[in-house]
Motif scaffolding. Structure first.
Motif, short mmCIF file in Angstrom:
data_model
loop_
_atom_site.label_atom_id
_atom_site.label_comp_id
_atom_site.label_asym_id
_atom_site.label_seq_id
_atom_site.Cartn_x
_atom_site.Cartn_y
_atom_site.Cartn_z
N ASP A 203 59.79 60.65 -3.50
CA ASP A 203 60.87 61.44 -4.10
C ASP A 203 61.39 60.78 -5.36
OD1 ASP A 203 60.62 63.18 -1.98
OD2 ASP A 203 62.33 62.38 -0.86
N GLU A 204 61.48 59.45 -5.34
CA GLU A 204 61.89 58.69 -6.51
C GLU A 204 61.09 57.40 -6.56
OE1 GLU A 204 63.82 59.64 -8.88
OE2 GLU A 204 64.84 61.36 -7.98
N ILE A 205 60.92 56.87 -7.77
CA ILE A 205 60.16 55.64 -7.94
C ILE A 205 60.81 54.84 -9.06
CG2 ILE A 205 58.50 56.85 -9.42
CD1 ILE A 205 56.35 54.94 -8.38
N PHE A 206 61.06 53.53 -8.83
CA PHE A 206 61.74 52.68 -9.80
C PHE A 206 60.86 51.48 -10.11
CE2 PHE A 206 64.87 54.80 -7.14
CZ PHE A 206 65.71 55.39 -8.08
N VAL A 207 60.60 51.25 -11.39
CA VAL A 207 59.70 50.17 -11.81
C VAL A 207 60.40 49.31 -12.85
CG1 VAL A 207 57.47 49.57 -12.78
CG2 VAL A 207 57.71 51.65 -11.40
N ASP A 208 60.63 48.02 -12.53
CA ASP A 208 61.21 47.12 -13.52
C ASP A 208 60.64 45.70 -13.43
OD1 ASP A 208 62.39 46.07 -11.26
OD2 ASP A 208 64.44 46.61 -11.81
N ASN A 209 59.50 45.55 -12.72
CA ASN A 209 58.88 44.23 -12.61
C ASN A 209 57.42 44.41 -12.22
OD1 ASN A 209 58.53 43.50 -9.44
ND2 ASN A 209 60.32 44.81 -9.73
N ILE A 216 61.79 55.93 -2.87
CA ILE A 216 62.69 56.66 -1.97
C ILE A 216 61.96 57.89 -1.45
CG2 ILE A 216 64.87 57.93 -1.76
CD1 ILE A 216 66.00 56.32 -4.03
N ASN A 217 62.06 58.10 -0.15
CA ASN A 217 61.64 59.36 0.48
C ASN A 217 62.71 59.78 1.48
OD1 ASN A 217 59.27 60.19 -0.75
ND2 ASN A 217 57.92 59.09 0.64
N ASP A 218 63.10 61.05 1.41
CA ASP A 218 64.10 61.59 2.34
C ASP A 218 65.38 60.77 2.35
OD1 ASP A 218 62.31 63.64 3.12
OD2 ASP A 218 61.35 62.27 4.53
N GLY A 219 65.76 60.23 1.21
CA GLY A 219 67.01 59.50 1.09
C GLY A 219 66.95 58.06 1.56
N LEU A 220 65.80 57.58 2.00
CA LEU A 220 65.66 56.21 2.50
C LEU A 220 64.79 55.40 1.55
CD1 LEU A 220 65.12 56.97 6.29
CD2 LEU A 220 67.24 56.24 5.16
N TYR A 221 65.11 54.09 1.48
CA TYR A 221 64.46 53.19 0.52
C TYR A 221 63.37 52.36 1.19
CZ TYR A 221 68.35 53.91 -2.77
OH TYR A 221 69.26 54.45 -3.64
N TRP A 226 51.67 47.05 -6.20
CA TRP A 226 50.97 47.84 -7.21
C TRP A 226 49.64 48.41 -6.71
CZ3 TRP A 226 52.48 49.48 -12.04
CH2 TRP A 226 53.75 49.08 -12.43
N ASN A 227 49.30 48.12 -5.45
CA ASN A 227 48.15 48.77 -4.81
C ASN A 227 48.61 49.88 -3.88
OD1 ASN A 227 46.09 47.07 -5.95
ND2 ASN A 227 46.80 45.43 -4.57
N ASN A 228 49.92 50.24 -3.96
CA ASN A 228 50.52 51.27 -3.12
C ASN A 228 50.55 50.88 -1.65
OD1 ASN A 228 51.88 53.79 -2.96
ND2 ASN A 228 50.03 54.78 -2.19
N GLU A 229 50.53 49.58 -1.36
CA GLU A 229 50.67 49.10 0.00
C GLU A 229 52.16 48.93 0.31
OE1 GLU A 229 48.24 48.74 2.16
OE2 GLU A 229 46.64 49.18 0.72
N ILE A 230 52.57 49.39 1.50
CA ILE A 230 53.97 49.28 1.90
C ILE A 230 54.34 47.81 2.14
CG2 ILE A 230 55.65 49.83 3.69
CD1 ILE A 230 55.12 52.23 2.06
N ILE A 231 55.40 47.33 1.49
CA ILE A 231 55.91 45.98 1.73
C ILE A 231 57.17 46.07 2.60
CG2 ILE A 231 56.76 43.86 0.68
CD1 ILE A 231 53.79 44.52 0.11
N ILE A 234 59.77 52.43 4.40
CA ILE A 234 60.72 53.36 3.80
C ILE A 234 61.67 53.86 4.89
CG2 ILE A 234 60.97 55.43 2.36
CD1 ILE A 234 58.05 55.03 1.51
N LYS A 235 62.65 53.01 5.19
CA LYS A 235 63.58 53.33 6.28
C LYS A 235 64.98 52.75 6.04
CE LYS A 235 62.57 49.28 9.16
NZ LYS A 235 62.23 48.80 10.52
N PHE A 236 65.21 52.13 4.89
CA PHE A 236 66.45 51.40 4.67
C PHE A 236 67.47 52.21 3.87
CE2 PHE A 236 63.10 48.16 5.18
CZ PHE A 236 63.60 47.54 6.33
N ASP A 237 68.76 51.83 4.05
CA ASP A 237 69.85 52.53 3.37
C ASP A 237 69.93 52.15 1.90
OD1 ASP A 237 70.63 53.64 5.84
OD2 ASP A 237 71.80 51.85 6.32
N GLN A 238 69.51 50.93 1.58
CA GLN A 238 69.60 50.45 0.20
C GLN A 238 68.69 49.23 0.03
OE1 GLN A 238 73.50 49.05 -1.01
NE2 GLN A 238 73.26 49.88 -3.06
N ILE A 239 68.14 49.08 -1.16
CA ILE A 239 67.37 47.89 -1.52
C ILE A 239 67.81 47.46 -2.91
CG2 ILE A 239 65.09 47.00 -2.11
CD1 ILE A 239 63.91 48.63 0.12
#
Length: 276
Positions: A203-209, A216-221, A226-231, A234-239
């Motif tokens: 839903d949203e994507i932020f790149v600064d490093n 963000i998906n469904d309001g969760l962070y 850079w290989n699109n692997e989840i670190i 996507i379940k947190f209120d804020q990062i």
């Protein structure tokens, strides 16, 4: 307004409503001159000695910016003229755009955009809703819009990035070298050569490093590498993290909010402090 020479004598015999200093390029040199608008609202050009050059018959003359050709407006329509007043393209177009370091002229007519060179030769056909030079090679590649969708073509109209995106970024301050793109409402990244870097699935994507990307998906962070692997799932209120550009240090600590409380991790997602 009047412009005075070094002896304080007016250089024109009429009142000036508006003026702009500029220079144009002849075959062998650059010449300084003024774009002037008279009290009747008509625009022409005058040399520094007050010699009228382009006649005062235009509604607008765009500054030459050191070029030999510019665009002018007459009877509500635009065309290309050179510094001698020769018509390069007839004044029959709805809009024209160029800039100081851009070699071409983007022209719109009947809601279609094409591109011409300074000699009036058509470079890109009237096949697009819009044409925008890319900031990184502005005379060679162009963001184009067709059927409400965006992509990138080269100067020969070869497709570099398919025209299938609802949005595509151009210059982004402190942003990545890739384009942000949106497809079916989801965002991702695509390289300047058309290779998908991050699929359009967020839903949203932020790149600064160069280490982690916040998504963000469904309001969760969460975060991905850079290989699109989840670190971080996507379940947190804020990062949160400190911006590497400002700290001048590599990204090292990630602050995560879950169920109203914060903890910190490293860039691999391993917990550093369980409560912050």
């Amino acid at each position: 307004i009047q412009l005075l020479d070094s002896d304080a004598n007016p250089i024109t015999d009429f009142d000036i409503k508006k003026f702009e200093w500029d220079s144009y390029k002849t075959e062998d040199s650059y010449q300084r001159y003024f774009v002037l608008t008279n009290s009747s609202g008509m625009t022409g050009t005058v040399s520094e000695k007050g010699i009228k050059e382009l006649p005062f018959q235009y509604q607008e003359i765009k500054a030459f910016d050191g070029k030999s050709v510019t665009y002018a407006k007459q009877n509500g329509k635009y065309g290309l003229i050179d510094y001698k007043g020769k018509i390069i393209l007839p004044l029959e177009y709805d809009e024209i755009y160029t800039s100081k370091f851009f070699d071409y002229y983007i022209i719109k007519k009947s809601k279609k955009a094409g591109m011409f060179d300074k000699n009036g030769n058509q470079i890109i056909s009237f096949s697009y809703q819009d044409i925008i030079p890319t900031f990184y090679v502005k005379n060679e590649r162009f963001i184009v819009q067709q059927n409400e969708l965006f992509g990138v073509i080269d100067i020969n109209e070869n497709v570099i990035i398919p025209l299938e995106y609802q949005e595509i970024s151009n210059w982004v301050e402190y942003g990545p070298k890739e384009h942000f793109v949106t497809k079916y409402g989801k965002k991702g990244l695509i390289s300047r050569d058309g290779e998908i870097v991050i699929p359009t699935q967020y839903d949203e994507i932020f790149v600064d490093n160069s280490k982690l990307i916040k998504v963000i998906n469904d309001g969760l962070y969460g975060t991905i590498d850079w290989n699109n692997e989840i670190i971080h799932p996507i379940k947190f209120d804020q990062i949160l993290w400190e911006w590497p550009y400002l700290t001048q240090e590599p990204l090292d600590t990630i602050y995560v909010k879950e169920n109203g409380k914060y903890f910190s991790t490293d860039t691999d997602g391993k917990v550093i402090e369980p409560s912050v």
